[in-house]
Design an enzyme around this catalytic site. Structure first.
Site, PDB file in Angstrom:
ATOM      1  N   LEU A 140      30.500  44.852  37.896  1.00 49.00           N
ATOM      2  CA  LEU A 140      30.512  44.884  36.431  1.00 49.00           C
ATOM      3  C   LEU A 140      30.851  43.511  35.848  1.00 49.00           C
ATOM      4  CD1 LEU A 140      30.364  46.585  33.816  1.00 49.00           C
ATOM      5  CD2 LEU A 140      32.823  47.018  34.085  1.00 49.00           C
ATOM      6  N   ASP A 141      29.975  43.029  34.953  1.00 55.97           N
ATOM      7  CA  ASP A 141      30.199  41.789  34.190  1.00 55.97           C
ATOM      8  C   ASP A 141      30.476  40.588  35.091  1.00 55.97           C
ATOM      9  OD1 ASP A 141      29.873  43.192  31.815  1.00 55.97           O
ATOM     10  OD2 ASP A 141      31.996  43.623  31.615  1.00 55.97           O
ATOM     11  N   ALA A 142      29.912  40.581  36.274  1.00 57.81           N
ATOM     12  CA  ALA A 142      30.194  39.501  37.219  1.00 57.81           C
ATOM     13  C   ALA A 142      28.923  38.856  37.764  1.00 57.81           C
ATOM     14  CB  ALA A 142      31.044  40.023  38.373  1.00 57.81           C
TER      15      ALA A 142
ATOM     16  N   GLY B 122      34.776  43.915  30.776  1.00 64.14           N
ATOM     17  CA  GLY B 122      34.918  45.340  30.505  1.00 64.14           C
ATOM     18  C   GLY B 122      34.896  45.672  29.026  1.00 64.14           C
TER      19      GLY B 122
END
Length: 287
Positions: A230-232, A204
């Site tokens: 998100l960001d995964a 994040g």
């Protein structure tokens, strides 16, 4: 870089005896010379098998359709392979999305101008106008697509129109907007993002400030494929550098910027060279 006649086969299947022999024999029987070959298995007895084979065959591009059809029938189908065939002479088209931070954009464009990234980069898009001169310095067309707080769908529609389905790769070079699931589905293109932390830590926003507050002794950067979460997405490359109690947030940001540049560069280069195989939420990277 000599690319004419160079093919790259990426395959994955359940591991069993004979896979390497069958693939190598198929290539050799057509008069090709194997340049690089690498493989990995999660378990030699029924695990998942992955292989990248790069070879040279005179006139490969002229016989591409027959080569692929025959490979599918004689090798891929009997072994139940998922596979793709790429041709090194077909330069991938890459679009770069960026916001205000210029370091990752500058690194990619500089390496590209030096011939270290074998791709075409016709387009840089930003939600801010500040980096237009940077793109033009490298002879790349720049488009400004502002993202207003209450008009994000319209901005994404404009971005999709610019891309027009004509790109093989989209790179987020510190593009500080979250792309919606609607955009990702419509783009139908691999997207690589650089995140300024060693994921999964500090996912994040504002990771350097949170890392400073936590008193970390290592900071890192992560290049990954973009997914709806998100960001995964599957991680392609990561790196870290040591820090001490003496560094403030600004010092962490400066150190992190160096990591971000090189980590994103490696991930993009490996993708362009067909060295990355996605495997669930992981990647196999044949470096």
């Amino acid at each position: 870089m000599t690319t004419e006649g160079v093919g790259r086969l990426l395959v994955s299947c359940v591991d069993r005896p004979g896979i390497v022999a069958a693939l190598s024999r198929f290539v050799a029987d057509r008069g090709a010379n194997i340049i690089e070959s690498d493989q990995h298995t999660t378990d030699p007895e029924g695990g998942s098998f992955f292989m990248r084979t790069e070879f040279h065959l005179d006139g490969l591009e002229d016989q591409a359709e027959e080569f692929e059809r025959t490979f599918a029938a004689e090798v891929a189908e009997p072994f139940g392979m998922d596979w793709e065939m790429n041709y090194a002479s077909r330069r991938k088209r890459m679009a770069i999305l960026v916001s205000r931070y210029d370091h990752c954009l500058a690194e990619l464009l500089w390496r590209w101008r030096r011939g270290e990234l074998y791709a075409d980069i016709p387009l840089v898009v930003s939600n801010h106008a500040e980096l237009e001169a940077e793109a033009e310095r490298f002879g790349v067309h720049f488009e400004h697509v502002p993202v207003e707080r209450d008009a994000k769908p319209a901005a994404e529609a404009a971005l999709l129109e610019l891309l027009g389905g004509r790109y093989d790769l989209i790179v987020l070079a510190r593009y500080m907007q979250i792309l919606s699931p609607t955009f990702l589905e419509a783009a139908r293109t691999p997207i690589i993002n650089i995140h300024h932390s060693f994921l999964p830590a500090f996912a994040g926003a504002n990771p350097y400030a949170r890392a400073y507050e936590r008193g970390v002794k290592l900071i890192g950067a992560t290049a990954h494929y973009v997914t709806e979460e998100l960001d995964a997405g599957p991680i392609i490359e990561q790196d870290v550098t040591r820090v001490t109690h003496r560094e403030n947030v600004e010092a962490l940001e400066r150190a992190g910027a160096d990591l971000e540049r090189i980590v994103l560069l490696r991930a993009v280069r490996w993708h362009l060279e067909d060295r990355v195989l996605a495997y669930g939420n992981r990647t196999i990277v044949f470096r």
